[in-house]
Design an enzyme around this catalytic site. Structure first.
Site, mmCIF file in Angstrom:
data_model
loop_
_atom_site.group_PDB
_atom_site.id
_atom_site.type_symbol
_atom_site.label_atom_id
_atom_site.label_comp_id
_atom_site.label_asym_id
_atom_site.label_seq_id
_atom_site.Cartn_x
_atom_site.Cartn_y
_atom_site.Cartn_z
ATOM 1 N N ASN A 33 1.648 2.906 2.225
ATOM 2 C CA ASN A 33 0.050 2.374 2.140
ATOM 3 C C ASN A 33 0.407 0.298 2.169
ATOM 4 O OD1 ASN A 33 -1.321 5.145 2.977
ATOM 5 N ND2 ASN A 33 -1.438 5.044 0.594
ATOM 6 N N HIS A 40 6.161 -0.712 -2.078
ATOM 7 C CA HIS A 40 6.557 1.096 -2.580
ATOM 8 C C HIS A 40 5.724 1.807 -1.733
ATOM 9 C CE1 HIS A 40 1.963 0.919 -3.871
ATOM 10 N NE2 HIS A 40 2.110 2.293 -3.640
#
Lengths: 313, 313
Positions: free
Chosen positions: B153, B166
């Protein structure tokens, strides 16, 4: 270019490919709350007097004093689907496509620019529900239509592009895979238990009384056991019924009362959140099936869909 | 309360009910673009030196000069799923539930707070892909795990709560209905044509050359025929393979090149949009099946999901 249905052959999902929708206007300003709004906005195509900005009016209910309209259905100027051309299928290489056959209406829920459902009174909401039903019935008359989906996007994060109170109705010649999947699961439950899953669920919820928010003679409102988002709500008719089209006059009044309760609670307790709602009714030819049960699903936009949900698409 | 799986009996959908996730921190500020960021943020739990804010480190790749780490996998502090308790089912009234058995890792893609995929060089991206594969393989060793979903995301509207570069890996003991549906459709296609649908699709796309963005020896990148959002992209291995776990060393380098192309193009041409990506690999026990073909799906957040998509849930 007219819109098309296009099928993803990996999932079976039909999507609407509609280049013309990119040209629609966006007047929605983040944090524009009802308190900042006027009753009338000269730039709003849905406000009375600005009809030259509209495409054709499909249906209208006059106000009690006959001075103006109370609700209106207009053809969407940037429709996802239209009745141009015939319903067809086309195979090209590994791909299946078809004309984007259907209809796309906008239901204006009030002539007032600032009168959202949460601040309407009961009488207004009855007229709104009657308009939903009228549009639904009208579109159901076309035998090429397989599914009618009535929904509302409230707020920018819910996908609304205009503020004036409105819902939308899309009538479609194909059935999205989620609907197929739901019908399959409800069939599976019926095969196993001989009962409608939703009838079992509402009986259980009313007995448990843990997730029920409100009920009246004809409807019950509760947070579903497996809610997909926080504060998701379902409004479900107590009488078994597959098709919203079959709603009775007295049930319309009961449903308006439920809408009043839900909209006021969401506005007060959740600080007027953006939300979507969708009427989950049956597809054509299934309106008498014992395993299907229509309901209204309300999904506040308190969090962002991401990751796991996207990943599973 | 530990998290649970809960099943919607109308659709068959399993959702994760996880009260503890409500407590996770949110430091994402809208319009925080890489140019505004520092290499190091003392408040960021993922920056080196702030390890006291992390839960356990699962895996680490050292940097070439051995001075620090290059990538890291850490257990999510607010996990959607954990390996506490046994994988089980529980029937209560009409409802089916089960322990939220699984794992939830975060893969830190760089020690630098500001080094997003779009500004990494090829060598960094190879290490990122190797870390994806390492985590995937590690989690696949648990026989209770049915599905491993790797996703990213990026940006607040895509559901990211922390900026530091990440991705996430969720290993789950149940399979979401969308995955089941995809596997069913791919089976149906194979039954009808005797070939893998994705193999047919990439052959068609490479010949047509209309929607292909880039290809190298091992992968092809294209906009899918039935894209669900504008500028959706798929990165697909040319060799038939059901399982990302089977990726070869040389394919990892090819995939890193594809990621470089996609991330730079999105950043430059679409003005660094929020996006999600998800690795669609096969479920357990299906890794040799001839009809399944893994791919990486990239979904920029240029528009808001609404209405028809919500309505069909």
């Amino acid at each position: 270019m007219d819109s098309q249905f296009r099928q993803n052959r990996l999932t079976g999902e039909w999507v609407i490919f509609s280049p013309s929708r990119r040209r629609r206007p966006m007047d929605f300003v983040r944090d524009l709350k009802p308190s900042n709004l006027q009753e009338y906005d000269s730039e709003c195509p849905f406000c009375p007097g600005n009809e030259q900005k509209l495409s054709k009016i499909a249906y209208e209910v006059r106000s009690k004093d006959k001075a103006t309209w109370a609700t209106r259905a207009v053809y969407n100027k940037y429709p996802a689907l239209t009745v141009n051309g015939r319903h067809s299928r086309n195979l090209s290489g590994p791909y299946l496509s078809g004309n984007g056959y259907g209809s796309h209406l906008v239901i204006l829920e009030s002539p007032r620019h600032d009168l959202q459902l949460s601040i309407m009174d009961r009488e207004d909401l009855v007229v709104v529900v009657e308009s939903y039903h009228h549009c639904y019935s009208m579109l159901a008359q076309d035998p090429n239509i397989m599914l009618i989906m009535l929904f509302k996007n409230y707020g920018e994060s819910a996908g609304a592009s205009l503020y004036h109170p409105h819902s939308q109705v899309v009538a479609s010649a194909v059935v999205p895979r989620f609907i197929r999947e739901r019908e399959r699961e409800e069939q599976r439950y019926f095969d196993e238990y001989g009962r409608c899953a939703m009838c079992d669920i509402i009986e259980f919820e009313i007995n448990e009384a843990k997730r029920v928010i409100f009920q009246n003679q004809n409807f019950v409102i509760f947070v579903p056991f497996a809610a997909e988002v926080p504060c998701e709500l379902w409004i479900v008719p107590k009488k078994h019924s597959a098709d919203f089209n079959d709603i009775s006059e007295v049930e319309k009044v009961s449903l308006a009362e439920c809408l009043e309760v839900v909209m006021k609670k969401m506005s007060n307790r959740l600080n007027n959140p953006d939300y979507n709602f969708a009427l989950n009714s049956c597809t054509r030819y299934k309106n008498n099936e014992p395993q299907l049960h229509w309901y209204l699903r309300i999904v506040p936009r308190l969090t962002t869909r991401a990751g796991f949900e996207i990943g599973s698409g």
